[in-house]
Design a protein around this motif. Structure first.
Motif, short mmCIF file in Angstrom:
data_model
loop_
_atom_site.label_atom_id
_atom_site.label_comp_id
_atom_site.label_asym_id
_atom_site.label_seq_id
_atom_site.Cartn_x
_atom_site.Cartn_y
_atom_site.Cartn_z
N ILE B 146 40.44 58.73 66.54
CA ILE B 146 40.86 58.55 65.14
C ILE B 146 41.05 59.91 64.48
O ILE B 146 42.08 60.20 63.85
N VAL B 147 40.04 60.78 64.66
CA VAL B 147 40.10 62.12 64.08
C VAL B 147 41.34 62.86 64.60
O VAL B 147 42.07 63.51 63.85
N LEU B 148 41.59 62.72 65.91
CA LEU B 148 42.71 63.41 66.53
C LEU B 148 44.03 62.96 65.92
O LEU B 148 44.87 63.79 65.53
N ILE B 149 44.23 61.66 65.81
CA ILE B 149 45.51 61.14 65.33
C ILE B 149 45.74 61.56 63.88
O ILE B 149 46.81 62.11 63.54
N ILE B 150 44.73 61.35 63.04
CA ILE B 150 44.91 61.69 61.63
C ILE B 150 45.07 63.21 61.48
O ILE B 150 45.98 63.69 60.80
N GLY B 151 44.19 63.95 62.17
CA GLY B 151 44.22 65.41 62.02
C GLY B 151 45.53 66.02 62.48
O GLY B 151 46.10 66.88 61.82
N ILE B 152 46.05 65.53 63.61
CA ILE B 152 47.25 66.13 64.17
C ILE B 152 48.46 65.81 63.28
O ILE B 152 49.31 66.67 63.03
N THR B 153 48.52 64.59 62.78
CA THR B 153 49.66 64.21 61.94
C THR B 153 49.66 65.02 60.65
O THR B 153 50.67 65.66 60.30
N ILE B 154 48.52 65.01 59.97
CA ILE B 154 48.48 65.68 58.67
C ILE B 154 48.59 67.19 58.85
O ILE B 154 49.33 67.86 58.13
N MET B 170 46.13 70.92 51.61
CA MET B 170 45.01 71.83 51.86
C MET B 170 43.96 71.77 50.75
O MET B 170 42.78 71.96 51.00
N ARG B 171 44.39 71.47 49.52
CA ARG B 171 43.38 71.31 48.45
C ARG B 171 42.56 70.06 48.68
O ARG B 171 41.35 70.05 48.48
N ILE B 172 43.23 68.97 49.16
CA ILE B 172 42.48 67.76 49.48
C ILE B 172 41.47 68.06 50.58
O ILE B 172 40.30 67.67 50.52
N VAL B 173 41.92 68.80 51.59
CA VAL B 173 41.03 69.18 52.69
C VAL B 173 39.84 69.97 52.14
O VAL B 173 38.68 69.73 52.51
N ASP B 174 40.11 70.91 51.23
CA ASP B 174 39.02 71.70 50.65
C ASP B 174 38.01 70.82 49.94
O ASP B 174 36.80 71.04 50.04
N ALA B 221 37.07 58.55 60.00
CA ALA B 221 38.48 58.63 59.64
C ALA B 221 38.66 59.36 58.33
O ALA B 221 39.61 60.12 58.15
N ILE B 222 37.75 59.14 57.39
CA ILE B 222 37.92 59.75 56.07
C ILE B 222 37.46 61.21 56.06
O ILE B 222 38.10 62.06 55.46
N LEU B 223 36.38 61.49 56.74
CA LEU B 223 35.75 62.80 56.56
C LEU B 223 36.08 63.83 57.63
O LEU B 223 36.28 64.99 57.33
N TYR B 224 36.11 63.41 58.88
CA TYR B 224 36.07 64.43 59.93
C TYR B 224 37.43 64.92 60.39
O TYR B 224 37.52 65.79 61.24
N TRP B 225 38.52 64.36 59.84
CA TRP B 225 39.83 64.85 60.28
C TRP B 225 40.13 66.22 59.73
O TRP B 225 41.01 66.91 60.20
N VAL B 226 39.38 66.64 58.69
CA VAL B 226 39.78 67.85 57.98
C VAL B 226 39.75 69.09 58.86
O VAL B 226 40.67 69.91 58.81
N SER B 227 38.71 69.22 59.70
CA SER B 227 38.65 70.45 60.48
C SER B 227 39.76 70.46 61.53
O SER B 227 40.37 71.49 61.80
N ALA B 229 42.66 68.96 61.15
CA ALA B 229 43.91 69.21 60.44
C ALA B 229 44.07 70.70 60.15
O ALA B 229 45.16 71.27 60.30
N ARG B 230 42.99 71.36 59.77
CA ARG B 230 43.05 72.80 59.49
C ARG B 230 43.44 73.58 60.74
O ARG B 230 44.25 74.50 60.70
N LEU B 231 42.79 73.19 61.84
CA LEU B 231 43.06 73.87 63.11
C LEU B 231 44.53 73.74 63.49
O LEU B 231 45.20 74.73 63.81
N ILE B 232 45.05 72.51 63.44
CA ILE B 232 46.44 72.26 63.81
C ILE B 232 47.37 73.02 62.87
O ILE B 232 48.35 73.63 63.30
N ARG B 233 47.06 72.98 61.58
CA ARG B 233 47.92 73.64 60.61
C ARG B 233 48.03 75.13 60.93
O ARG B 233 49.11 75.72 60.94
#
Lengths: 328, 352
Positions: B146-154, B170-174, B221-227, B229-233
């Protein structure tokens, strides 16, 4: 339409500004290309020279609309390239060869995938077999061994990688290719091979080139006409022999006097015109003529207005207020 | 026929080579891919290889053992229909037997042993540990996906589109980063698990694992995708400046094509590594939520809930806490070591 009178590529007053933020809410335009016009006839090669940071590469990329032009028009084969649909068609006729053969090839793709990418994007084949045949044909054109089709780019030398890049740019059967310093990253012996290949391909496929380079000898070898740029503006445009024999603009004079000559006796006899100072930042370009801060002939008039880019003799354009006085 | 001492040169030795002879001289190195190189390096790394074998062994065991094990995780061995409850089955020590089983053994029959004994309700402890491992692995694996799919897309959209979209994402991620995540996990798990999800999944097959686990997935799904997403970005930001992306744009490729064909394949190794390191993180979170009583529903076990239950009889039956703790440690340790091995093998910056 495609008669000899209509130029294949007609660039009119092209402008490309990048907005650089100077503070939290303020931006300043960086005039990378400022009001550049030129035409390229079908089958000819236009060389574009100038020192680093003068906007050569930006011209090449803006002509292909990789950057959206800030102003000006791009006409191709008698039609303006304006809408998204024009652009899609334009992309199959005008392609690009890049400077760095290392970063311009995706390390995760095989050679055949790299070469066929434009075909994939435009859906230009019906069967896998057709795609494969086209790739092998292109590899043959550029002198690559067809057995290498399934290899990855990192397994090749710089010259071979540049050949892969050229094969990619040829895959859609283009008429016009922008070559952005295609040989400056290669060593001299390979440069010669690649340059000669460009020549051969032009004869065989009837290509038109915009050849960007800073190596004046390379440009002279390949170009029919040469344009000189300085700080985002075009200062002189003429036939290759004309510009080497009779440069009119003080910047071109200095540039051409810097070309190394293989014979030491001639070299000693030639006078190098050394310019003082550095190229100004395009963020704070001087008023009037951009070259006036380094020009030995500058007068007060040069600071006031940008000289017009006008034809002084047949096919020889110069942008200088004092053309007549300097060259008399 | 040439005479043996003749000085005449044999012209046959000077003929041009035939096509076959030329072919024979050509030595072609087999083409290797980045992936194959990585696997080769990974196999050479003993620690990573052993960790991988341990992970595979535990996973296979967790999947296969319940299929043939004679006891089930919720079967109270002392409770038989039509008979009084046989308390001798409760709290058995490892490799001991209940009263009726002992009779069968005395009569010469084979009884399957209770490897880890039974718990206070007379349930076979070994199979409960196996089920707990199953739950923990499933949570770790699916939560990471779940984290992978959400993180990679966003992350890919944010990095590639850039500008205002990037700024907002990125502000939402922050903001999500700045929330104390353990507090959020507990709050969400308690709010979602009991009141909402419990009713929503009633009667479905999801009921068996319980609303708490579903809420755990939601939390991930809500919390852990952020790191992720940051990495992918970050990766995409550096990759999109490469000339091959510009080359693809020059051929007229669309953004979707460029992301799929050029950007994602070039950051996939980073993605695999961080996913491998995400799994133990998820397992750990699930374990301690279960330990706090926010994990799986009652008869189902997870490693955390087993450890939690064992606390009641810690002085008499310490092995009931030690066994699930060892299994958690083993899983988390080997996944972490394997993740490190993956990074060493696939991260191009380390083996440049």
């Amino acid at each position: 339409m495609a008669d000899n009178q209509t130029p294949l590529v007609d660039i009119r007053h092209l402008k490309e500004y990048f907005y650089i933020s100077t503070g939290p809410f303020t931006t300043k335009p960086l005039k990378a290309v400022d009001d550049v016009s030129f035409t390229i006839r079908r089958g000819e090669t236009l060389g574009l020279v100038g020192e680093s940071g003068c906007g050569k590469t930006t011209v090449g990329r803006t002509v292909l609309q990789l950057y959206k032009p800030t102003g000006g028009e791009i006409w191709y084969d008698g039609k303006q390239v304006k809408t998204a649909r024009d652009l899609k068609e334009f992309r199959t006729k005008a392609t690009m060869v890049f400077q760095d053969p290392y970063s311009s090839l995706n390390p995760r793709m095989t050679v055949s995938d790299i070469i066929a990418e434009p075909l994939d994007v435009h859906g230009l084949y019906k069967t896998k077999e057709e795609r494969r045949e086209r790739v092998l044909e292109l590899m043959q054109y550029v002198g690559l061994n067809s057995e290498h089709a399934s290899r990855y780019a990192h397994e090749f030398s710089g010259g071979q990688r540049q050949r892969i890049g050229i094969a990619r740019s040829l895959s859609v059967n283009p008429e016009f290719i922008v070559c952005d310093e295609p040989v400056s990253a290669l060593d001299v012996s390979i440069q010669a091979q690649v340059i000669n290949m460009f020549d051969e391909l032009q004869d065989k496929l009837g290509l038109t080139y915009l050849f960007i380079a800073h190596d004046l000898l390379v440009v002279r070898h390949i170009s029919d006409r040469i344009a000189v740029m300085y700080l985002g503006k075009m200062v002189e445009l003429a036939d290759a022999d004309e510009i080497y024999g009779h440069p009119l603009h003080p910047y071109s004079k200095s540039l051409i006097s810097a070309v190394p000559v293989p014979d030491p006796r001639t070299a000693r006899a030639n006078q190098r015109i050394a310019l003082k100072g550095d190229i100004p930042s395009p963020l704070n370009a001087p008023s009037g003529c951009p070259f006036r801060t380094r020009c030995p002939y500058a007068t007060d008039a040069c600071a006031e207005s940008m000289p017009e880019f006008k034809e002084v003799s047949s096919g020889h354009f110069v942008a200088c207020h004092r053309t007549a006085e300097i060259n008399s | 026929m040439k005479k043996p001492f003749s000085l005449q040169v044999d012209m046959d030795s000077f003929l041009p080579a035939s096509a076959e002879e030329k072919e024979y001289m050509v030595q072609m190195r087999p083409s290797t891919t980045f992936f194959r190189d990585g696997v080769k390096r990974l196999v050479k790394n003993k620690i990573a290889l052993i960790s991988f074998i341990v992970i595979v062994a535990i996973t296979v065991a967790a999947i296969l053992i319940p299929a043939f094990w004679p006891y089930s995780y919720d079967q109270m061995l002392g409770v038989q229909p039509g008979r009084p409850v046989d308390a001798s089955y409760n709290n058995l020590k490892p490799m001991t037997y209940g009263r009726t089983e002992q009779k069968l053994i005395d009569a010469g029959e084979d009884v399957f042993p209770h490897l880890f004994g039974t718990d206070q309700h007379g349930r076979d402890y070994f199979i409960r540990v196996v089920y707990g491992t199953r739950i923990s692995l499933a949570v770790g694996f699916f939560a990471s996906i779940i984290v992978l799919i959400i993180g990679i897309t966003i992350g890919a959209i944010s990095g590639y589109v850039g500008g205002k979209v990037d700024l907002v994402i990125m502000r939402i991620v922050d903001i999500i980063y700045s929330l104390p995540d353990m507090l959020m996990v507990i709050l969400l798990a308690s709010v979602l698990g009991v009141s909402r999800l419990g009713e929503a999944i009633e009667g479905t097959s999801l009921e068996r694992i319980g609303g708490n686990i579903i809420s755990l997935f939601i939390v991930f799904a809500i919390l852990y995708w952020v790191s992720m997403a940051r990495l992918i970005r970050g990766q995409i930001l550096s990759l999109r400046e490469q000339e091959y992306v510009l080359a693809a744009q020059a051929t007229g490729a669309r953004s979707g094509w460029i992301i799929r064909k050029h950007l994602i394949p070039n950051c996939i190794s980073v993605v695999i590594i961080s996913t491998a390191l995400q799994i133990p993180n998820a397992i750990f979170t699930e374990s301690y939520l279960s330990f706090l009583g926010l994990g799986v529903n009652a008869p189902m076990s997870s490693l955390g809930s087993l450890a939690s239950d064992a606390l009641n009889g810690i002085s008499s039956y310490p092995y009931r806490l030690v066994i699930p703790a060892i299994v958690i440690s083993l899983i988390v340790l080997s996944l972490n070591l394997f993740g490190d091995g993956l990074r060493d093998a696939f991260d191009p910056k380390l083996n440049a």
